[in-house]
Design a protein around this motif. Sequence first.
Motif, mmCIF file in Angstrom:
data_model
loop_
_atom_site.group_PDB
_atom_site.id
_atom_site.type_symbol
_atom_site.label_atom_id
_atom_site.label_comp_id
_atom_site.label_asym_id
_atom_site.label_seq_id
_atom_site.Cartn_x
_atom_site.Cartn_y
_atom_site.Cartn_z
ATOM 1 N N ILE A 82 0.837 -1.212 0.000
ATOM 2 C CA ILE A 82 0.000 0.000 0.000
ATOM 3 C C ILE A 82 0.868 1.258 0.000
ATOM 4 C CG2 ILE A 82 -0.318 0.314 2.494
ATOM 5 C CD1 ILE A 82 -3.070 0.602 -0.179
ATOM 6 N N ILE A 83 2.000 1.237 0.717
ATOM 7 C CA ILE A 83 2.896 2.394 0.705
ATOM 8 C C ILE A 83 3.482 2.582 -0.691
ATOM 9 C CG2 ILE A 83 5.089 3.326 1.542
ATOM 10 C CD1 ILE A 83 4.538 2.103 4.233
ATOM 11 N N LEU A 84 3.927 1.490 -1.296
ATOM 12 C CA LEU A 84 4.524 1.574 -2.632
ATOM 13 C C LEU A 84 3.490 1.961 -3.682
ATOM 14 C CD1 LEU A 84 7.024 -1.432 -2.724
ATOM 15 C CD2 LEU A 84 7.499 0.994 -2.344
ATOM 16 N N LEU A 85 2.237 1.554 -3.478
ATOM 17 C CA LEU A 85 1.177 1.953 -4.397
ATOM 18 C C LEU A 85 1.045 3.474 -4.420
ATOM 19 C CD1 LEU A 85 -1.335 1.393 -6.197
ATOM 20 C CD2 LEU A 85 -2.682 1.293 -4.089
ATOM 21 N N THR A 197 12.148 2.667 16.553
ATOM 22 C CA THR A 197 12.038 2.855 18.011
ATOM 23 C C THR A 197 10.737 2.269 18.536
ATOM 24 O OG1 THR A 197 13.360 4.890 17.922
ATOM 25 C CG2 THR A 197 11.970 4.571 19.874
ATOM 26 N N TYR A 198 9.658 2.448 17.785
ATOM 27 C CA TYR A 198 8.343 1.972 18.227
ATOM 28 C C TYR A 198 7.933 0.683 17.519
ATOM 29 C CZ TYR A 198 7.994 6.418 20.608
ATOM 30 O OH TYR A 198 8.235 7.476 21.442
ATOM 31 N N ALA A 199 8.922 0.001 16.920
ATOM 32 C CA ALA A 199 8.702 -1.309 16.300
ATOM 33 C C ALA A 199 7.628 -1.276 15.214
ATOM 34 C CB ALA A 199 8.338 -2.342 17.373
ATOM 35 N N ILE A 200 7.656 -0.217 14.384
ATOM 36 C CA ILE A 200 6.743 -0.131 13.239
ATOM 37 C C ILE A 200 7.598 -0.369 12.001
ATOM 38 C CG2 ILE A 200 4.862 1.203 12.230
ATOM 39 C CD1 ILE A 200 5.057 3.065 14.655
ATOM 40 N N ALA A 201 7.890 -1.627 11.745
ATOM 41 C CA ALA A 201 8.933 -1.980 10.781
ATOM 42 C C ALA A 201 8.633 -1.558 9.351
ATOM 43 C CB ALA A 201 9.178 -3.489 10.821
ATOM 44 N N THR A 202 7.384 -1.735 8.907
ATOM 45 C CA THR A 202 7.069 -1.472 7.495
ATOM 46 C C THR A 202 7.382 -0.035 7.106
ATOM 47 O OG1 THR A 202 5.317 -3.142 7.540
ATOM 48 C CG2 THR A 202 5.278 -1.557 5.727
ATOM 49 N N GLY A 203 6.851 0.914 7.848
ATOM 50 C CA GLY A 203 7.115 2.319 7.560
ATOM 51 C C GLY A 203 8.572 2.685 7.758
ATOM 52 N N ALA A 204 9.193 2.076 8.775
ATOM 53 C CA ALA A 204 10.585 2.386 9.085
ATOM 54 C C ALA A 204 11.526 1.938 7.962
ATOM 55 C CB ALA A 204 10.987 1.724 10.399
ATOM 56 N N TYR A 205 11.313 0.735 7.441
ATOM 57 C CA TYR A 205 12.158 0.237 6.355
ATOM 58 C C TYR A 205 11.985 1.088 5.102
ATOM 59 C CZ TYR A 205 14.150 -4.022 8.370
ATOM 60 O OH TYR A 205 14.899 -4.907 9.113
#
Length: 322
Positions: A82-85, A197-205
Amino acid sequence: MKYISIGIIMLISFIISVVITKVEIPVLKRKAGQNIREDGPQSHLSKAGTPSMGGIAIIIAASLTTIGAAVMGKIDGLGCAIILLVFVGFGLIGFFDDYLKVIKKNNLGLRAYQKFGLQTILSVILAVYLANYTEGSTSVYIPFADIYVNFGIWYIPFVVFVVLAMTNAVNLTDGLDGLASGVTAFISLFFAVAGFTYAIATGAYFCSAMCGACLGFLVFNRNPAKVFMGDTGSLALGGGLAAAAILMKLELLLPIVGLLYVIEALSVVLQVGYFKISGGKRIFKMAPIHHHFEKCGFSEVQVVAGFWIFAVLCCVAGFFII
């Protein structure tokens, strides 16, 4: 270990971005020379013919790196998609606009209603997905109060507004060599660190990948720029950054760490509004505001350096807030 991941992802994306940008410059130089507005700073007239649409490299580098992380199981595949879309989708809107203006020599490019309509469709898709298929759904994190508030039926128009505002603000910021790419690299790094820091991997990567892609592009986009990102890059950066921040429930930090974007967009709104109601008078010597400082006698390098410092300070303020 998780912060080492930021460096690894950034490095991979940086290398891909450098390689693709170097390859695309001679190709774009033959097909996509930039037109320079005649009423702009005189120093910009020498930029005529500099290849545009270089944001293609940023999109490819950040997308490939993010997809690689998803394939390795580091991030949620659906969230990544969804982010890449949104990221690639906004980039395509910018690409078609650049294609018409730069290659087809149609100065108008996409009509305003076409560009805004396509942006709105993508924003609504993102909002509907987030409202129905993500943890927290319609809740929004309020940084200063450290609470989550359920926006209910207002969540979808709220997300649409955030995405449209951020995307077009980044687009307006892209007016000086290295300005948008440098500022976006800093802000992407902020969201990468906050995400890990808040373990939100998808957005962080994704933000790590976008930071590396911007830095790789900056190698060729710094003054004097060998290539411009065009709307292809600026719309993609704005859309991707907004999508990632919203997915991480940190969207209300966007106007804080991205205050420079807000100021750039606000300067245009104020300039146009005041011009109309005052019968032709202006608040700034030229808008967006980075051109105002140039008109005041600052060199392009000085303006960009000052704006970079301001962006870093805003990011530092963001860390204190969260």
